[in-house]
Scaffold this active site. Structure first.
Site, PDB file in Angstrom:
ATOM      1  N   GLY A   1       0.831  -1.227  -0.105  1.00 25.61           N
ATOM      2  CA  GLY A   1      -0.055  -0.017   0.114  1.00 25.61           C
ATOM      3  C   GLY A   1       0.723   1.155   0.026  1.00 25.61           C
ATOM      4  O   GLY A   1       2.262   1.241   0.136  1.00 25.61           O
ATOM      5  N   PRO A   2       0.259   2.359  -0.134  1.00 27.37           N
ATOM      6  CA  PRO A   2       0.912   3.454  -0.250  1.00 27.37           C
ATOM      7  C   PRO A   2       1.753   4.033   1.125  1.00 27.37           C
ATOM      8  O   PRO A   2       1.408   3.566   1.991  1.00 27.37           O
ATOM      9  CB  PRO A   2      -0.096   4.659  -0.555  1.00 27.37           C
ATOM     10  CG  PRO A   2      -1.387   3.860  -0.864  1.00 27.37           C
ATOM     11  CD  PRO A   2      -1.128   2.671  -0.276  1.00 27.37           C
ATOM     12  N   PRO A   3       2.672   4.804   1.191  1.00 25.93           N
ATOM     13  CA  PRO A   3       3.331   5.174   2.423  1.00 25.93           C
ATOM     14  C   PRO A   3       2.184   5.631   3.463  1.00 25.93           C
ATOM     15  O   PRO A   3       1.337   6.362   3.046  1.00 25.93           O
ATOM     16  CB  PRO A   3       4.465   6.127   2.003  1.00 25.93           C
ATOM     17  CG  PRO A   3       4.531   5.995   0.358  1.00 25.93           C
ATOM     18  CD  PRO A   3       3.136   5.571  -0.033  1.00 25.93           C
TER      19      PRO A   3
ATOM     20  N   THR B   1       0.062   4.123   5.605  1.00 28.23           N
ATOM     21  CA  THR B   1      -1.278   3.853   5.742  1.00 28.23           C
ATOM     22  C   THR B   1      -1.164   3.004   6.701  1.00 28.23           C
ATOM     23  O   THR B   1      -2.210   2.286   6.865  1.00 28.23           O
ATOM     24  CB  THR B   1      -1.596   3.112   4.334  1.00 28.23           C
ATOM     25  OG1 THR B   1      -0.626   2.288   3.815  1.00 28.23           O
ATOM     26  CG2 THR B   1      -2.088   4.131   3.237  1.00 28.23           C
TER      27      THR B   1
ATOM     28  N   THR C   1       3.516  -0.785   8.738  1.00 22.47           N
ATOM     29  CA  THR C   1       4.251  -1.176   9.775  1.00 22.47           C
ATOM     30  C   THR C   1       3.492  -1.005  11.302  1.00 22.47           C
ATOM     31  O   THR C   1       3.574  -1.997  11.986  1.00 22.47           O
ATOM     32  CB  THR C   1       5.206   0.055   9.958  1.00 22.47           C
ATOM     33  OG1 THR C   1       5.947   0.099   8.935  1.00 22.47           O
ATOM     34  CG2 THR C   1       6.367  -0.276  10.939  1.00 22.47           C
TER      35      THR C   1
ATOM     36  N   HIS D   1      -7.934  34.241  -9.932  1.00 27.25           N
ATOM     37  CA  HIS D   1      -7.427  32.744 -10.144  1.00 27.25           C
ATOM     38  C   HIS D   1      -8.399  31.646  -9.347  1.00 27.25           C
ATOM     39  O   HIS D   1      -8.748  30.791  -9.915  1.00 27.25           O
ATOM     40  CB  HIS D   1      -5.933  32.627  -9.991  1.00 27.25           C
ATOM     41  CG  HIS D   1      -5.478  31.423 -10.102  1.00 27.25           C
ATOM     42  ND1 HIS D   1      -4.768  31.157 -11.419  1.00 27.25           N
ATOM     43  CD2 HIS D   1      -5.659  30.219  -9.545  1.00 27.25           C
ATOM     44  CE1 HIS D   1      -4.354  29.712 -11.369  1.00 27.25           C
ATOM     45  NE2 HIS D   1      -4.763  29.323 -10.357  1.00 27.25           N
ATOM     46  N   GLU D   2      -8.235  31.985  -7.993  1.00 27.54           N
ATOM     47  CA  GLU D   2      -8.939  31.011  -7.248  1.00 27.54           C
ATOM     48  C   GLU D   2     -10.443  31.119  -7.367  1.00 27.54           C
ATOM     49  O   GLU D   2     -11.008  29.861  -7.414  1.00 27.54           O
ATOM     50  CB  GLU D   2      -8.542  31.347  -5.637  1.00 27.54           C
ATOM     51  CG  GLU D   2      -6.849  30.976  -5.301  1.00 27.54           C
ATOM     52  CD  GLU D   2      -6.588  29.800  -5.557  1.00 27.54           C
ATOM     53  OE1 GLU D   2      -7.337  28.775  -5.708  1.00 27.54           O
ATOM     54  OE2 GLU D   2      -5.266  29.794  -6.276  1.00 27.54           O
TER      55      GLU D   2
ATOM     56  N   HIS E   1     -11.421  28.877 -10.336  1.00 27.27           N
ATOM     57  CA  HIS E   1     -11.514  27.471  -9.941  1.00 27.27           C
ATOM     58  C   HIS E   1     -12.684  27.231  -9.405  1.00 27.27           C
ATOM     59  O   HIS E   1     -13.642  26.376  -9.808  1.00 27.27           O
ATOM     60  CB  HIS E   1     -10.176  27.079  -9.056  1.00 27.27           C
ATOM     61  CG  HIS E   1      -8.941  26.799  -9.747  1.00 27.27           C
ATOM     62  ND1 HIS E   1      -8.577  26.084 -10.687  1.00 27.27           N
ATOM     63  CD2 HIS E   1      -7.869  27.269  -9.228  1.00 27.27           C
ATOM     64  CE1 HIS E   1      -7.435  26.078 -10.815  1.00 27.27           C
ATOM     65  NE2 HIS E   1      -6.844  26.848 -10.202  1.00 27.27           N
TER      66      HIS E   1
ATOM     67  N   ASP F   1      -1.922  23.482 -12.039  1.00 25.62           N
ATOM     68  CA  ASP F   1      -3.110  23.028 -12.551  1.00 25.62           C
ATOM     69  C   ASP F   1      -2.742  22.506 -14.020  1.00 25.62           C
ATOM     70  O   ASP F   1      -3.682  21.598 -14.362  1.00 25.62           O
ATOM     71  CB  ASP F   1      -3.935  24.352 -12.844  1.00 25.62           C
ATOM     72  CG  ASP F   1      -4.249  25.405 -11.572  1.00 25.62           C
ATOM     73  OD1 ASP F   1      -4.133  24.557 -10.551  1.00 25.62           O
ATOM     74  OD2 ASP F   1      -4.307  26.421 -11.573  1.00 25.62           O
TER      75      ASP F   1
HETATM   76  P1  ADP Z   1       3.387   2.668   6.595  1.00 24.54           P
HETATM   77  O1  ADP Z   1       4.325   1.624   7.035  1.00 24.54           O
HETATM   78  O2  ADP Z   1       2.312   2.218   5.961  1.00 24.54           O
HETATM   79  O3  ADP Z   1       4.228   3.627   5.645  1.00 24.54           O
HETATM   80  P2  ADP Z   1       3.346   3.576   9.178  1.00 24.54           P
HETATM   81  O4  ADP Z   1       2.514   2.265   9.812  1.00 24.54           O
HETATM   82  O5  ADP Z   1       4.539   3.898   9.481  1.00 24.54           O
HETATM   83  O6  ADP Z   1       2.862   3.427   7.644  1.00 24.54           O
HETATM   84  O7  ADP Z   1       2.252   4.536   9.834  1.00 24.54           O
HETATM   85  C1  ADP Z   1       2.735   5.756  10.333  1.00 24.54           C
HETATM   86  C2  ADP Z   1       1.883   6.372  11.458  1.00 24.54           C
HETATM   87  O8  ADP Z   1       0.753   6.835  10.986  1.00 24.54           O
HETATM   88  C3  ADP Z   1       1.654   5.533  12.393  1.00 24.54           C
HETATM   89  O9  ADP Z   1       2.753   5.326  13.370  1.00 24.54           O
HETATM   90  C4  ADP Z   1       0.245   5.886  12.976  1.00 24.54           C
HETATM   91  O10 ADP Z   1       0.751   6.925  13.994  1.00 24.54           O
HETATM   92  C5  ADP Z   1      -0.187   6.572  11.665  1.00 24.54           C
HETATM   93  N1  ADP Z   1      -1.182   5.679  10.959  1.00 24.54           N
HETATM   94  C6  ADP Z   1      -1.128   5.235   9.868  1.00 24.54           C
HETATM   95  N2  ADP Z   1      -2.318   4.554   9.714  1.00 24.54           N
HETATM   96  C7  ADP Z   1      -3.260   4.260  10.861  1.00 24.54           C
HETATM   97  C8  ADP Z   1      -4.245   3.692  11.167  1.00 24.54           C
HETATM   98  N3  ADP Z   1      -5.069   3.012  10.548  1.00 24.54           N
HETATM   99  N4  ADP Z   1      -4.626   4.045  12.329  1.00 24.54           N
HETATM  100  C9  ADP Z   1      -4.034   4.749  13.310  1.00 24.54           C
HETATM  101  N5  ADP Z   1      -2.790   5.431  13.265  1.00 24.54           N
HETATM  102  C10 ADP Z   1      -2.479   5.226  11.720  1.00 24.54           C
HETATM  103 ZN    ZN Z   2      -4.637  27.206  -9.726  1.00 23.38          ZN
HETATM  104 MG    MG Z   3       6.464   1.444   7.208  1.00 22.75          MG
END
Ligand code: ADP
Ligand code: ZN
Ligand code: MG
Length: 566
Positions: free
Chosen positions: A118-120, A122, A125, A339-340, A343, A416
């Site tokens: 998944g994206p960073p 999320t 970890t 401009h704003e 939009h 934009d």
């Molecule tokens: P990843 O490993 O996916 O990049 P992390 O697990 O390191 O993301 O998440 C970073 C921080 O974001 C976590 O330590 C937490 O504080 C917060 N976080 C992310 N997702 C959640 C979630 N679903 N619920 C609560 N906190 C979250």
């Molecule tokens: Zn603009």
């Molecule tokens: Mg991570």
């Protein structure tokens, strides 16, 4: 001198004897070399140890996997908000680690490896830690990049060591964060990264070398799953994949609440609104929003976090801090205001566009001179052709206002332009929304979770046509936006001047002014623009749809669209 000595010798006053000259023993003459060698070895050991995080000497090649300790701050599933399906899937792993017998007696095979993608930010970890916390088993955590370090050959031996440690402690969890650092596709080229390949090979060997049922479960996380070596995801290795997506509206609200547990909130705080404003934000960003709000409260010598603090911190996280001392000339401020409003007005005049939440022309540290925050009403999983076209028109609305009012264009629309082009391209190459190219994919996403880079897969001739088509598409929407603004010039002026005066206005204020004047206006105008809408509507009726993953992308775009770099 000899003239002086010799007579004395002759006279017998002096006896001259001779001795063999002293020879330096071999070991003494070796001493400088030995010292040099000793010094070098000492330096080597020193560096090896610091590379190992300063452990005992002679621990080369030992993995520095940290044994996650339960120091009273155990992470559990309660700390992970949203992510219901993800937690359910992992619950099975927890269950197995707690009561392996239940599974082994039945002969059920538990997956050896689970890949969280998944994206960073999320919560991948976080989820892995929570699994360990829930199961209450030893948890070895190491980052992929730690395998590939200074010394060649260390990676493989670290892997070996990690697994032998883990087997001793079974049942347990091994967590390899950012596994793409070692798990990238082996390219088979000569002179490739041998060290990384050796490490990967060792990992594959180790994973084949044990049965999941002996209680070692490997979790891994990555945000570039497409770059992983296929060997890693083969059955019997990381054969289970748990997607960890950006949170939806309810998820965002839940995450905000989890992180707000620690802070004092005023009664006016409404997390639903905050969650709506933060569309596209990841869990990490939401956690950051809460923290920013708390910091802001402290900075202002207050003790309770208010809704205003939270709203301001969303903008800080998205667009950076307010640049209080940025000096815009009056003329510039006027242009930014138009401009704003451009939009926002284009968005509002197209029925299907999301309403605006807030418009501001206070410069931000990110370089944005102002922005329009759009908010999706609910979570949308599909976008139709018409909606995408409207979105493109909205992106062009800022520049269009500058043209209509000042008959002059500025650099303020660069962001934009980028966004509009991206959408238009995607319509053609990925969403199959043109007659000519029908449902043929001309681009594939190579980097789903990190910016969605794409790679072209068509002939040079086709590329030319696509480029032409993109220009056409954007141009048509740009013209539409210009027409909308010209037809509603009075509203444009009134709203722009209002924004110029107040610098920040809410969506409600905007709509109030817009509707007030709409009622006052004669209905001819409304009819005219309604007509244009209907024509567009026909082509959209058989419009295509966008899948969930892409919708997330759009959602993110709607937040990010705000930056106006100059
Ligand atoms: P990843 O490993 O996916 O990049 P992390 O697990 O390191 O993301 O998440 C970073 C921080 O974001 C976590 O330590 C937490 O504080 C917060 N976080 C992310 N997702 C959640 C979630 N679903 N619920 C609560 N906190 C979250
Ligand atoms: Zn603009
Ligand atoms: Mg991570």
């Amino acid at each position: 001198s000899s003239e002086y000595i010799m007579p004395q010798v002759d006279e017998g006053k002096l006896v001259v004897t001779s001795e063999k000259p002293k020879v330096t023993p071999w070991y003494i003459s070796m001493l400088p070399y030995l010292i040099t060698i000793v010094i070098f070895v000492a330096i080597w050991i020193f560096f090896m140890n610091s590379a190992q995080g300063g452990g005992k000497a002679m621990s080369f090649g030992r993995s520095k996997a940290k044994l996650y300790k339960d120091d009273g701050k155990k992470v559990t599933f309660d700390d992970v908000a949203g992510l219901k399906e993800e937690k359910e899937e992992l619950q099975e792993i927890v269950d197995f680690l707690k009561k392996p017998k239940k599974y082994t007696e039945l002969g059920a095979r538990i997956p050896k490896g689970v890949l969280l993608v998944g994206p960073p930010g999320t919560g991948k970890t976080l989820l892995a830690k929570a699994v360990a916390g829930e199961a209450n088993v030893p948890f070895f955590s190491i980052s992929g990049s730690e395998f590939v370090e200074m010394f060649v050959g260390m990676g493989a031996s670290k892997v070996r060591d990690l697994f032998s440690q883990a087997k001793e402690k079974a049942p347990c969890i091994v967590f390899i964060d950012e596994i793409d650092a070692i798990g990238k596709k082996r390219d088979g080229q000569l002179g490739g990264n041998d060290e990384r390949e050796q490490t990967l090979n060792q990992l594959l060997t180790e994973m084949d070398g044990f049965e999941g049922n002996n209680g070692v479960i490997i979790l891994a996380a990555t945000n570039r799953p497409e770059s992983l070596d296929p060997a890693l995801t083969r059955p019997g290795r990381f054969d289970r994949r748990v997607p960890v997506e950006l949170p939806d509206l309810a998820g965002r609200e839940a995450i905000l609440k989890v992180h707000a547990r620690k802070i004092k909130l005023s009664d006016d705080v409404d997390f639903h609104t905050i969650a709506r404003m933060a569309s596209g934000a990841s869990g990490a960003e939401l956690a950051n929003i809460i923290n920013e709000a708390a910091l802001r409260t402290v900075r202002n010598n207050r003790t309770i976090v208010t809704q205003a603090d939270l709203e301001e911190s969303i903008e800080v996280v998205i667009a950076g801090y307010q640049k209080k001392n940025a000096v815009l000339s009056d003329e510039e401020k006027k242009i930014v205001a138009y401009h704003e409003i451009g939009h926002a007005l284009v968005a509002a005049l197209q029925t299907n566009s999301a309403p605006v939440q807030k418009i501001t022309i206070i410069p931000r540290t990110s370089g944005a001179l102002g922005y329009t925050m759009q908010v999706e009403q609910g979570d949308k999983y599909l976008m139709n052709k018409k909606e995408i076209e409207n979105k493109i028109a909205t992106f062009t609305g800022g520049r269009a206002a500058e043209e209509v009012v000042f008959n002059e264009i500025t650099t303020g629309a660069s962001n934009d332009i980028e966004q509009a082009t991206k959408l238009a391209r995607a319509m053609i190459t990925r969403y199959g929304m043109t007659e000519e190219f029908d449902m043929v994919a001309m681009e594939t996403v190579t980097n789903q979770y990190l910016g969605g880079d794409t790679s072209l897969s068509c002939s040079a001739d086709t590329q030319k046509e696509i480029d032409k088509k993109v220009v056409e598409l954007v141009k048509r929407q740009h013209e539409k936006a210009k027409k909308l603004l010209m037809d509603n010039r009075a509203k444009l002026d009134e709203l722009a001047m209002y924004l110029y005066e107040k610098e920040t206005i809410t969506g409600e204020e905007f709509m109030k002014i817009l509707n007030n004047q709409k009622n006052a206006d004669n209905s001819a105008q409304a009819e005219a623009s309604g007509d244009a809408d209907n024509k567009e509507g026909e082509s959209a009726s058989e419009s295509d749809t966008v899948n969930k993953e892409q919708k997330k992308e759009q959602q993110t775009a709607s937040v990010r669209e705000v930056g106006e770099q100059v």
